[in-house]
Scaffold this motif. Structure first.
Motif, PDB file in Angstrom:
ATOM      1  N   PRO A 177       1.922   9.938   7.030  1.00  0.00           N
ATOM      2  CA  PRO A 177       0.872  10.006   6.002  1.00  0.00           C
ATOM      3  C   PRO A 177       0.451  11.431   5.667  1.00  0.00           C
ATOM      4  O   PRO A 177       0.159  11.748   4.507  1.00  0.00           O
ATOM      5  N   ARG A 178       0.438  12.319   6.666  1.00  0.00           N
ATOM      6  CA  ARG A 178       0.006  13.696   6.408  1.00  0.00           C
ATOM      7  C   ARG A 178       0.996  14.472   5.544  1.00  0.00           C
ATOM      8  O   ARG A 178       0.682  15.567   5.061  1.00  0.00           O
ATOM      9  N   ASP A 179       2.194  13.925   5.361  1.00  0.00           N
ATOM     10  CA  ASP A 179       3.161  14.580   4.479  1.00  0.00           C
ATOM     11  C   ASP A 179       2.735  14.499   3.020  1.00  0.00           C
ATOM     12  O   ASP A 179       3.236  15.263   2.192  1.00  0.00           O
ATOM     13  N   VAL A 180       1.827  13.568   2.699  1.00  0.00           N
ATOM     14  CA  VAL A 180       1.270  13.493   1.343  1.00  0.00           C
ATOM     15  C   VAL A 180       0.186  14.570   1.259  1.00  0.00           C
ATOM     16  O   VAL A 180      -0.941  14.378   1.693  1.00  0.00           O
ATOM     17  N   ARG A 181       0.548  15.711   0.708  1.00  0.00           N
ATOM     18  CA  ARG A 181      -0.377  16.854   0.671  1.00  0.00           C
ATOM     19  C   ARG A 181      -1.203  16.904  -0.606  1.00  0.00           C
ATOM     20  O   ARG A 181      -2.276  17.506  -0.634  1.00  0.00           O
ATOM     21  N   HIS A 182      -0.694  16.285  -1.660  1.00  0.00           N
ATOM     22  CA  HIS A 182      -1.396  16.314  -2.944  1.00  0.00           C
ATOM     23  C   HIS A 182      -1.373  14.928  -3.577  1.00  0.00           C
ATOM     24  O   HIS A 182      -0.356  14.217  -3.511  1.00  0.00           O
ATOM     25  N   SER A 204       0.839  -1.200   0.000  1.00  0.00           N
ATOM     26  CA  SER A 204       0.000   0.000   0.000  1.00  0.00           C
ATOM     27  C   SER A 204       0.872   1.248   0.000  1.00  0.00           C
ATOM     28  O   SER A 204       1.979   1.256   0.562  1.00  0.00           O
ATOM     29  N   ALA A 205       0.389   2.300  -0.640  1.00  0.00           N
ATOM     30  CA  ALA A 205       1.137   3.561  -0.647  1.00  0.00           C
ATOM     31  C   ALA A 205       1.372   4.049   0.776  1.00  0.00           C
ATOM     32  O   ALA A 205       2.447   4.585   1.081  1.00  0.00           O
ATOM     33  N   LEU A 206       0.390   3.854   1.654  1.00  0.00           N
ATOM     34  CA  LEU A 206       0.517   4.307   3.039  1.00  0.00           C
ATOM     35  C   LEU A 206       1.741   3.674   3.708  1.00  0.00           C
ATOM     36  O   LEU A 206       2.585   4.373   4.298  1.00  0.00           O
ATOM     37  N   ARG A 207       1.865   2.356   3.602  1.00  0.00           N
ATOM     38  CA  ARG A 207       2.991   1.674   4.242  1.00  0.00           C
ATOM     39  C   ARG A 207       4.314   2.087   3.598  1.00  0.00           C
ATOM     40  O   ARG A 207       5.334   2.226   4.285  1.00  0.00           O
ATOM     41  N   GLN A 208       4.322   2.279   2.292  1.00  0.00           N
ATOM     42  CA  GLN A 208       5.567   2.638   1.617  1.00  0.00           C
ATOM     43  C   GLN A 208       6.006   4.053   1.967  1.00  0.00           C
ATOM     44  O   GLN A 208       7.203   4.325   2.100  1.00  0.00           O
ATOM     45  N   VAL A 209       5.055   4.961   2.123  1.00  0.00           N
ATOM     46  CA  VAL A 209       5.383   6.320   2.555  1.00  0.00           C
ATOM     47  C   VAL A 209       6.023   6.286   3.944  1.00  0.00           C
ATOM     48  O   VAL A 209       7.049   6.944   4.206  1.00  0.00           O
ATOM     49  N   VAL A 210       5.450   5.498   4.834  1.00  0.00           N
ATOM     50  CA  VAL A 210       5.979   5.402   6.200  1.00  0.00           C
ATOM     51  C   VAL A 210       7.369   4.777   6.191  1.00  0.00           C
ATOM     52  O   VAL A 210       8.275   5.222   6.923  1.00  0.00           O
TER      53      VAL A 210
END
Length: 285
Positions: free
Chosen positions: A94-99, A82-88
């Motif tokens: 997760p809130r760093d994904v602003r757009h 998931s994008a969520l896990r990969q971002v972390v």
């Protein structure tokens, strides 16, 4: 600026067609991918291009994605993709994904939206109209494919702004996402969905990367002469497209873009696993 290539959802395995360069690990089947981009910017935080399958999809796939789609696509349902896990894992919150910038609003591109409910979600104006205006062409078709589970949280869906005299390598009616300072554009690539668009971003070396979404699904369509599609992916394209003739014209224009501007633009699609392997090896991400 740094651009990461992410696979946000492995799908059914597909065999090679023999069009893959010999340098690729190509002579075996590979799982189709949901190829997303994560862009680190200096002024706009993280920008995610497409979202693949989200965490709720992976927990309740038939409820979120639809039983028929799951039976055909055979998603791996790995939460780590998931994008969520990969971002972390990259060290961000997760809130760093602003757009979030979407090529279109089909389920394998929007599944991660509920994981980033605070992010502004940008689409081409034609795609926005297709799901918000009952009088728009293909409205019911478009709304049916924008899964209710992916929009139940009321995402901040925002139409991009048409660029005055907007043209990008001969592609017209280009739009720019609101509030983004970097060089990122939505480039109309019609045929697959009512407002299907590619996402063009200029990297730190000055080259353009064009995420062409589902304008084509196998590299043989733009690299091979004559164009060669993949029989395992053809039913997906034929079942989803809103205008077959427009899609073929788009594919041919992408062939021309790759042929004439290979030194300036790299074109990629959303689901080709060999293309994904090449690009991740080159980018080191």
């Amino acid at each position: 600026m740094r651009i990461h290539h992410l696979n946000c959802g492995s799908l059914r395995k597909i065999p090679p067609l023999g069009t893959e360069p010999t340098a690729d690990v190509a002579h075996r089947e590979r799982a189709a991918v949901c190829h997303c981009l994560l862009i680190e910017t200096d002024s706009d935080g993280l920008v995610l291009v497409d979202t693949g399958l989200g965490t709720a999809d992976l927990r309740h796939p038939e409820r979120s994605l639809g039983a028929d789609w799951v039976a055909y696509a055979r998603p791996a349902l790995d939460p780590e993709e998931s994008a969520l896990r990969q971002v972390v894992r990259l060290g961000y919150a997760p809130r760093d994904v602003r757009h979030i910038v979407l090529t279109h609003l089909h389920r394998d591109h929007t599944g991660g939206l509920p994981d980033f409910p605070h992010a502004r979600v940008h689409v081409h104006p034609d795609e926005y109209r297709s799901v918000t205006d009952p009088a728009a062409p293909h409205h019911r078709h478009s709304l049916d494919r924008f899964m209710s589970a992916h929009r139940a949280h009321h995402p901040l869906l925002t139409p991009a702004v048409a660029v005055r005299d907007g043209e990008w390598f001969g592609f017209r009616d280009v739009a720019r996402p609101r509030g983004l300072a970097g060089e990122l554009l939505l480039v109309p690539l019609p045929g697959h969905s009512a407002g299907h668009a590619g996402v063009a971003v200029r990297d730190g070396d000055g080259r353009w990367l064009l995420h062409a979404g589902d304008a084509y699904m196998h590299h043989g369509e733009i690299e091979h002469t004559p164009p060669r599609s993949h029989p395992a992916l053809d039913p997906v394209q034929q079942g989803a497209q809103t205008d077959a003739a427009a899609r073929v014209l788009t594919r041919d224009r992408l062939r021309g873009l790759r042929r004439d501007h290979a030194d300036e633009v790299t074109v990629l699609s959303a689901h080709d696993p060999w293309e994904f392997a090449r690009l991740t090896a080159r980018a080191g991400s």
